[in-house]
Motif scaffolding. Structure first.
Motif: not given
Length: 61
Positions: A30-46, A48-54
């Motif tokens: 959440a802290l990192v996502a505030r300061k990175i470009p949107s394309d990298l933020q999308n990768v980070l969100i995906e 986290v979704k994968m980690i949560n699913y696993i």
């Protein structure tokens, strides 16, 4: 770290292929996502979704 001139003092966690824990990354995303470009933020969100699913679907032994 040396190749990209990254500061070890800003390092929160380091993962290898044999990683056994992801606790810190989930809290820091959440802290990192505030300061990175949107394309990298999308990768980070995906990621986290994968980690949560696993983590929510443990293997049946």
């Amino acid at each position: 770290m040396l190749k990209h001139n990254l500061d070890w003092n800003k390092c929160v966690d380091v993962f290898t292929p044999n990683c056994t824990s992801s606790h810190c990354v989930l809290h820091w995303h959440a802290l990192v996502a505030r300061k990175i470009p949107s394309d990298l933020q999308n990768v980070l969100i995906e990621a986290v979704k994968m980690i949560n699913y696993i983590k929510s679907h443990p293997l049946q032994s």
